[in-house]
Design an enzyme around this catalytic site. Structure first.
Site, PDB file in Angstrom:
ATOM      1  CD  GLU A  42      -3.765  -0.034  17.352  1.00 31.66           C
ATOM      2  OE1 GLU A  42      -4.673  -0.799  17.748  1.00 31.66           O
ATOM      3  OE2 GLU A  42      -3.309  -0.057  16.185  1.00 31.66           O
ATOM      4  CE1 TYR A  78      -3.352  -2.836   0.647  1.00 27.40           C
ATOM      5  CE2 TYR A  78      -2.145  -3.278   2.668  1.00 27.40           C
ATOM      6  CZ  TYR A  78      -3.088  -3.650   1.737  1.00 27.40           C
ATOM      7  OH  TYR A  78      -3.764  -4.823   1.881  1.00 27.40           O
TER       8      TYR A  78
END
Length: 435
Positions: A350, A148
């Site tokens: 995260e 990606y």
């Protein structure tokens, strides 16, 4: 095959370092003093070389300007995030809505993902070891293909062609997944993308008049093989265990055995899990092997992170797990990113900035910590070299497991890419069984 360009690349890659004192293809169990990465001392092409070693991974935007494109490609991929018949509509919509938030997250970790830096470093260092210990397939040339983010698979394939592979010149390339545990959403998606660009850039001949037979491969196409999974390789296990021990040493000695180890892996939509994806079982196998290496010294759990959207995902979620433990008084927790081979947004933001921050707000007092990612670990790079050598020595195009599709798989693209890679043959006599 014209090897001038690969050899020029090899010369640029070599750096002055100390030689390994011995060559061994058996796994080295002692890493008290890791050997330095060897210098390339020859420009000679082995009888089986050159060999392109292609590291495949999800990738991440190197700058905040690349976030939009990264998310667009990510949410367009039904292998990773299945959104049903509205994928082409919902994917761009979700991507646009999430871009500002994700741009801020990347800004908060330094302006971009370090995954390209680490992937290129790991691939180059591994190739240096291979050149010394497996000279017959040297020079080993490192490439990175992200799903990606840059460098995308298309870019990598064009580089292979420019560097003298394929297009009538032949050559060997190994697609080496950097997802240790296989999932159709990760490794499967990357392999499908590689197959797509292979068909576009090195299409087989369609000159045959026998329409009942598949097109014959053009002479001089790249010969591909795939390292598709390695969840319990001793080197991977050793690298994880070493980092966990280092994290445990930050706690008072009398408290260490009470620290709970929380292994965290990227979650999957339950629709993918229920289709029969092997990822949950392979992640669990890695966790078990690491705990066995540690002598089951601590209590532990496996949890899952990075859920996106309202649909059901594999749980329990890492953030919820940490909060629940802290609320119950269990504050000594070590988080281990067990499905990642380097730092990226899921570890640096995260876990570090969200999960641990929330734990401290609940009173964890800094006792929730994270084990270091594998990154530049010499133990891990040694493991990569051993995995690659075992694969090259085997003469196999893929593992037997790769040919077995998920029981609920209906993807024709998945079927065709598995057929292609499974039937690359190399030194094998029998084609792979694709089911």
């Amino acid at each position: 095959m014209n090897t001038l360009q690969p050899l020029r690349l090899l010369a640029k890659r070599a750096t002055p370092t100390q030689h390994l004192t011995q060559s061994s293809r058996a796994w080295r169990r002692s890493f008290a003093t890791p050997a330095a990465t060897p210098t390339i001392t020859h420009q000679k092409t082995g009888s089986q070389g050159p060999t392109a070693m292609v590291f495949m991974n999800m990738g991440g935007p190197a700058t905040t300007d690349e976030v939009s494109g990264f998310l667009s490609r990510l949410f367009a991929d039904a292998d990773l995030i299945p959104l049903g018949p509205l994928q082409n509509y919902l994917g761009p919509l979700i991507s646009r809505r999430r871009t500002p938030k994700i741009m801020k997250q990347y800004a908060d970790i330094g302006g971009g993902s370090p995954i390209r830096k680490w992937s290129e470093y790991q691939a180059a260092e591994m190739c240096k070891i291979l050149d010394v210990e497996r000279p017959e397939s040297a020079p080993h040339l490192p490439y990175v293909a992200f799903r990606y983010a840059n460098p995308l698979t298309e870019e990598m394939y064009n580089r292979l062609l420019e560097d003298g592979f394929g297009k009538g010149k032949g050559g060997r390339a190994v697609a080496f997944t950097q997802y240790p545990q296989y999932s159709c959403s990760t490794t499967g998606s990357s392999i499908n993308e590689l197959w797509k660009w292979r068909q576009r850039l090195e299409a087989p001949s369609k000159t045959s008049t026998d329409l009942t037979q598949p097109p014959k491969e053009d002479a001089g196409s790249i010969s591909w093989s795939v390292i598709d999974r390695w969840p319990t390789h001793p080197g991977l296990v050793e690298a994880f265990a070493k980092n966990i021990k280092s994290a445990l040493e930050t706690y008072p000695e009398e408290e260490r055995e009470k620290v709970v180890l929380l292994f965290s892996a990227h979650s999957l939509p339950m629709s993918v899990v229920n289709r029969g994806d092997p990822y949950p079982a392979e992640v669990a196998a890695t966790v078990w092997a690491v705990m066995q290496k540690l002598g089951f010294s601590n209590p532990y759990r496996l949890c899952w992170q990075s859920q996106v959207g309202p649909s059901a995902w594999l749980g329990a979620q890492t953030s919820d797990t940490v909060k629940n433990f802290v609320k119950k008084g269990q504050k000594d927790l070590v988080l281990i990113p067990i499905a990642f081979t380097s730092d990226h947004i899921e570890t640096l933001f995260e876990i570090d900035q969200e999960v641990i921050h929330e734990a401290n707000e609940l009173g964890a007092e800094g006792r929730v910590r994270r084990a270091e990612s594998l990154n530049g670990s010499p133990v891990f790079i040694r493991a990569l070299a051993d995995i690659a050598m075992a694969h090259l020595d085997s003469g196999m195009a893929t593992s037997k497991q790769m040919g077995l599709r998920c029981p609920g798989c209906k993807s024709e693209r998945c079927l065709e890419s598995k057929k292609f890679f499974g039937n690359q043959q190399l030194e094998t006599e029998r084609p792979a069984v694709i089911i």
